[in-house]
Design an enzyme around this catalytic site. Structure first.
Site, short mmCIF file in Angstrom:
data_model
loop_
_atom_site.label_atom_id
_atom_site.label_comp_id
_atom_site.label_asym_id
_atom_site.label_seq_id
_atom_site.Cartn_x
_atom_site.Cartn_y
_atom_site.Cartn_z
N HIS A 18 0.85 -1.19 0.00
CA HIS A 18 0.00 0.00 0.00
C HIS A 18 0.89 1.23 0.00
O HIS A 18 2.11 1.14 -0.07
CB HIS A 18 -0.99 -0.03 1.17
CG HIS A 18 -0.34 -0.12 2.52
ND1 HIS A 18 0.43 0.89 3.03
CD2 HIS A 18 -0.34 -1.09 3.45
CE1 HIS A 18 0.87 0.54 4.24
NE2 HIS A 18 0.41 -0.67 4.51
N HIS A 21 4.02 1.48 2.32
CA HIS A 21 5.21 0.74 1.85
C HIS A 21 5.82 1.47 0.66
O HIS A 21 7.03 1.59 0.53
CB HIS A 21 4.84 -0.67 1.38
CG HIS A 21 4.05 -1.48 2.36
ND1 HIS A 21 2.87 -2.09 2.04
CD2 HIS A 21 4.29 -1.78 3.65
CE1 HIS A 21 2.42 -2.74 3.09
NE2 HIS A 21 3.26 -2.56 4.09
N CYS A 126 2.54 -9.57 21.53
CA CYS A 126 1.64 -9.14 20.44
C CYS A 126 2.15 -9.76 19.15
O CYS A 126 3.28 -9.49 18.73
CB CYS A 126 1.60 -7.62 20.31
SG CYS A 126 0.70 -7.12 18.83
N CYS A 129 2.96 -7.13 16.36
CA CYS A 129 4.29 -6.50 16.44
C CYS A 129 5.39 -7.54 16.46
O CYS A 129 6.55 -7.21 16.31
CB CYS A 129 4.44 -5.68 17.72
SG CYS A 129 3.26 -4.36 17.93
N CYS A 143 -2.08 -4.35 23.35
CA CYS A 143 -0.90 -3.84 22.66
C CYS A 143 -1.03 -2.33 22.50
O CYS A 143 -2.06 -1.85 22.01
CB CYS A 143 -0.79 -4.49 21.29
SG CYS A 143 0.35 -3.63 20.22
N HIS A 146 -1.43 -1.80 18.50
CA HIS A 146 -2.60 -2.35 17.80
C HIS A 146 -3.88 -2.28 18.63
O HIS A 146 -4.96 -2.48 18.09
CB HIS A 146 -2.34 -3.81 17.43
CG HIS A 146 -1.28 -3.98 16.38
ND1 HIS A 146 0.03 -4.17 16.69
CD2 HIS A 146 -1.35 -3.97 15.03
CE1 HIS A 146 0.74 -4.29 15.58
NE2 HIS A 146 -0.08 -4.16 14.56
N LYS A 294 -6.80 7.15 9.82
CA LYS A 294 -5.73 6.17 10.01
C LYS A 294 -5.91 5.08 8.95
O LYS A 294 -7.04 4.69 8.66
CB LYS A 294 -5.88 5.59 11.41
CG LYS A 294 -4.70 4.78 11.85
CD LYS A 294 -4.78 4.54 13.34
CE LYS A 294 -3.61 3.73 13.81
NZ LYS A 294 -3.67 2.33 13.42
N LYS A 297 -7.51 -1.66 7.05
CA LYS A 297 -7.55 -2.67 5.98
C LYS A 297 -8.44 -2.22 4.83
O LYS A 297 -8.05 -2.28 3.68
CB LYS A 297 -8.06 -4.00 6.54
CG LYS A 297 -6.98 -4.85 7.16
CD LYS A 297 -6.67 -6.03 6.23
CE LYS A 297 -5.69 -7.02 6.85
NZ LYS A 297 -4.30 -6.64 6.84
N1 MSP Z 1 8.94 -6.51 8.34
C1 MSP Z 1 9.08 -5.36 9.16
C2 MSP Z 1 10.36 -4.65 8.83
C3 MSP Z 1 11.61 -5.44 8.99
S1 MSP Z 1 13.00 -4.57 8.51
C4 MSP Z 1 14.28 -5.42 9.04
C5 MSP Z 1 7.89 -4.42 8.93
N2 MSP Z 1 7.24 -4.55 7.78
S2 MSP Z 1 5.92 -3.72 7.36
O1 MSP Z 1 5.58 -4.20 6.07
O2 MSP Z 1 4.93 -3.83 8.37
O3 MSP Z 1 6.26 -2.22 7.33
C6 MSP Z 1 7.38 -1.74 6.70
C7 MSP Z 1 7.37 -0.27 6.54
O4 MSP Z 1 6.24 0.17 5.78
C8 MSP Z 1 7.25 0.60 7.80
O5 MSP Z 1 8.38 0.83 8.50
C9 MSP Z 1 6.97 1.88 7.12
O6 MSP Z 1 8.18 2.28 6.54
C10 MSP Z 1 6.04 1.53 6.02
N3 MSP Z 1 4.67 1.81 6.37
C11 MSP Z 1 3.64 0.94 6.60
N4 MSP Z 1 2.50 1.65 6.83
C12 MSP Z 1 2.75 2.97 6.76
C13 MSP Z 1 1.98 4.15 6.82
N5 MSP Z 1 0.68 4.17 7.06
N6 MSP Z 1 2.63 5.33 6.59
C14 MSP Z 1 3.97 5.38 6.29
N7 MSP Z 1 4.70 4.29 6.23
C15 MSP Z 1 4.18 3.10 6.61
O7 MSP Z 1 7.63 -3.60 9.78
#
Ligand code: MSP
Length: 651
Positions: A18, A21, A126, A129, A143, A146, A294, A297
């Site tokens: 999304h 990411h 959790c 996390c 948590c 969450h 926020k 899903k």
């Molecule tokens: N797998 C772990 C990271 C391990 S690194 C050794 C993880 N993955 S994640 O897919 O949940 O999230 C990765 C990154 O996605 C977050 O750190 C962040 O950079 C980004 N984001 C996920 N949701 C986000 C928002 N709503 N806004 C901005 N960035 C966000 O955590």
């Protein structure tokens, strides 16, 4: 040769890509492209985090083996990064043997140092996390991130003697004040570490989907230890690997603020233990909300990066995300703001600049690049433009180097506006009426085109496609877009130019309405079209339509506990309920008053459709629906045979 190693977090494959990411990945890409343009050897790593209980459970929910499941979701990430034009040099998956080998080696190094011991962990966990919480961190056994109930987990576990590294880490922070950035996050981390580092539980026995602990396969390695190691395994491991020698220590680990602690505390402690130099910088960006909400899903659909690329083009999306908020701040993704910036800044400011200049070259200079003035300092307006471009170039460079790409764009737009103004002031369309001024018209147009060349090169890290298109319209080839502007005058005088093509077509009101409608629709999961008050089963001639598993899994069914119930005034059938869903308390209106008295419901557990679109029923807002049996009249309410925590998923 100067090198630059930049990483993104590796993404959990329990979720499809999304905008959050995409944001981290785009920013890393922008920085990687900038450093390449400055002639540095860049290594840009991204990938997927495929182990752990969360993934194991998501696979189970999808009815697939973990291996088959991660394969599918990982492919979505790979594809999304291609669509977004991400120039990563490698894509690391934690299920690859090359990664496992390095995780085992790192574990061994830490064990050899005497930093790993066996003990017992009894704590609140959790799964979201993948982390334990202490009683004081857990808010009411929930948590803190969450808001879901924590699970009590008691298991034999290996521990990492992290407490040993508290002083060394504080010392490192002291000596390298920019190790953790931005400052506000550095301060948070500092106070966390000063509060005392506890040893870290680094193995699990409650599930299997992970890398076994060397010599004790009953345990799998904690997923964060596994995941963080990707930054080394992507380089082939330790000192023996060529990539490691070329690129370690990493110049920049980029991530969202939610996972800074893992990168700024756990990871450096692991490296200190293993005798590996620490990365140069860990930078946490902010959190995106979606149209002020926020991200949830159901809202993820609207910010599917692939759909947005299809609708507005990938460079416009990259531009918007980078420009909208300074790196490090939280941001709000608003569709209206996206369209607004495209029209005002891309179509209008930049697109018009190109259009105007090339059109004038065709009108006044036979469609060929005119020569620059012999003396660029002879005319004050020229001098000012050239000086401004040089200053903007330096500012943009400083901003990119300082992880402030939005500031680079601010500076570049100063040049875009100055170039537009330059044409207004020099007015070649008036000069051309005087044959004696023909030469001056050429000089003005040459400066105009040159400011576009500068703009294209400065903006190329953010908008690589458009920079190339722009340069092509100035008669330059693709290779020239990977450079950084050095001096005024990089165009070939006499070079014929193609007729101008709009770089960013304006999005007119009809198209705007169509796009906003499409995005709105994507935000509305299929089941939300069912009306709360009048559910009509789909009974076509062939009987009820069958749901695919995917369709079913879009339903978010949760256990709720009724906290309060009262009648809705003037509606015999309706009750207004307040239902505890674990992470929140919801108001739900239910047509069950003929069967249930309000007082009979308080304290009962029910099953709630949690992702139903909110509706007003007799003027009362209802956010969700309670499952009950019966056609016209409710005969019985859904219930559970044992009590489970509110918010527990039902499937
Ligand atoms: N797998 C772990 C990271 C391990 S690194 C050794 C993880 N993955 S994640 O897919 O949940 O999230 C990765 C990154 O996605 C977050 O750190 C962040 O950079 C980004 N984001 C996920 N949701 C986000 C928002 N709503 N806004 C901005 N960035 C966000 O955590």
């Amino acid at each position: 040769m100067d090198t630059f190693y930049v990483t993104t977090p590796i993404y959990y494959v329990n979720d499809v890509p999304h905008i959050g990411h995409a944001y981290t990945t785009i920013v890393a890409d922008v920085l990687a492209r900038y450093h390449r343009a400055r002639g540095r050897r860049v290594f840009f790593l991204t990938g997927t985090d495929e182990h752990g209980q969360k993934i194991e459970r998501a696979a189970e929910a999808a009815g697939l083996s973990p291996a088959a499941f991660v394969e599918q979701v990982m492919a979505r990430f790979r594809r999304a990064w291609q669509v977004l034009n991400i120039s990563n040099d490698d894509f690391l998956r934690t299920t690859e043997p090359r990664h496992r080998k390095v995780v085992e080696q790192l574990w061994q190094r830490m064990a050899d140092k005497g930093d790993i011991y066996r003990g017992e962990y009894d704590g609140l966990y959790c799964v979201g996390c993948e982390e334990y919480y202490t009683e004081s961190q857990a808010e009411g056994a929930r948590c803190p991130t969450h808001r879901t109930p924590l699970e009590r987990l008691k298991q034999s576990s290996y521990f990492f003697r992290m407490s040993r590294y508290q002083d060394a880490l504080l010392d490192h922070f002291e000596k390298h004040p920019t190790f953790v950035q931005p400052d506000i996050r550095r301060n948070e981390i500092l106070s966390f570490v000063r509060g005392g580092l506890r040893d870290l539980s680094i193995s699990r026995t409650s599930f299997r989907w992970g890398i076994p602990v060397p010599g004790d396969p009953e345990h799998v390695i904690y997923v964060w230890i596994d995941a963080l190691t990707n930054y080394l395994s992507g380089l082939g491991g330790f000192d023996g690997a060529e990539r490691y020698r070329d690129f370690w220590p990493a110049d920049l680990h980029l991530m969202g603020k939610d996972i800074l602690r893992f990168h700024a505390v756990y990871w450096p402690c692991m490296l200190l233990s293993a005798g590996v130099p620490l990365p140069k910088q860990v930078f946490a960006h902010g959190w995106w909300t979606i149209n002020g909400q926020k991200m949830s899903k159901s809202l993820r659909n609207v910010v599917d990066p692939e759909m947005l690329c299809e609708d507005v083009g990938r460079d416009a999306l990259r531009y918007f995300l980078v420009r909208e908020t300074p790196l490090g701040n939280d941001g709000d993704f608003s569709h209206a703001a996206l369209l607004q910036r495209i029209n005002a800044e891309l179509a209008n400011d930049l697109g018009n600049l190109l259009n105007r200049s090339v059109a004038m070259v065709h009108r006044y200079w036979e469609g060929k690049v005119p020569p620059l003035a012999q003396d660029l300092r002879a005319e004050a307006v020229d001098r000012e433009l050239v000086e401004l471009a040089a200053r903007v170039g330096e500012e943009a460079a400083r901003a990119y180097e300082g992880n402030a790409p939005s500031r680079a764009l601010d500076a570049i737009w100063e040049l875009v506006r100055a170039a537009n103004k330059y044409v207004d002031v020099t007015a070649p369309y008036s000069l051309i009426k005087d044959p004696a001024k023909k030469g001056r018209v050429g000089e003005v147009l040459a400066n105009f085109l040159e400011s576009l060349r500068w703009t294209a090169l400065l903006v190329a890290p953010v908008m690589p496609d458009k920079a190339q298109e722009l340069l092509a319209q100035l008669g330059l080839d693709a290779a020239s877009s990977a450079a950084w502007p050095e001096r005024w005058g990089g165009l070939a005088a006499g070079q014929p130019l193609p007729p101008p093509i709009p770089l960013f077509p304006r999005i007119d009101d009809d198209r705007k309405a169509a796009l906003l409608g499409r995005w709105q629709q994507a935000a509305t999961p299929a089941q939300e079209t069912t009306k709360v008050t009048d559910p009509k089963p789909d009974t076509s001639a062939e009987g009820p339509a069958l749901l695919t598993y995917d369709e079913f899994s879009r339903l978010d069914l949760r256990v709720g506990k009724v906290l309060e119930a009262q009648r809705v005034q003037g509606a015999d059938r309706l009750l207004q309920l307040r239902v505890d869903l674990g992470s929140e308390v919801r108001q739900i209106v239910a047509g069950i008053a003929e069967t249930y008295a309000p007082e009979a419901l308080v304290g009962r557990q029910v099953i709630v459709v949690a992702n139903l679109k909110p509706a007003k029923i007799r003027g009362v807002e209802s956010r969700g629906m309670i499952l009950a049996a019966g056609e016209k009249q409710v005969l019985a309410l859904s219930a559970l045979d044992v009590e489970v925590p509110p918010g527990t998923k039902v499937r």
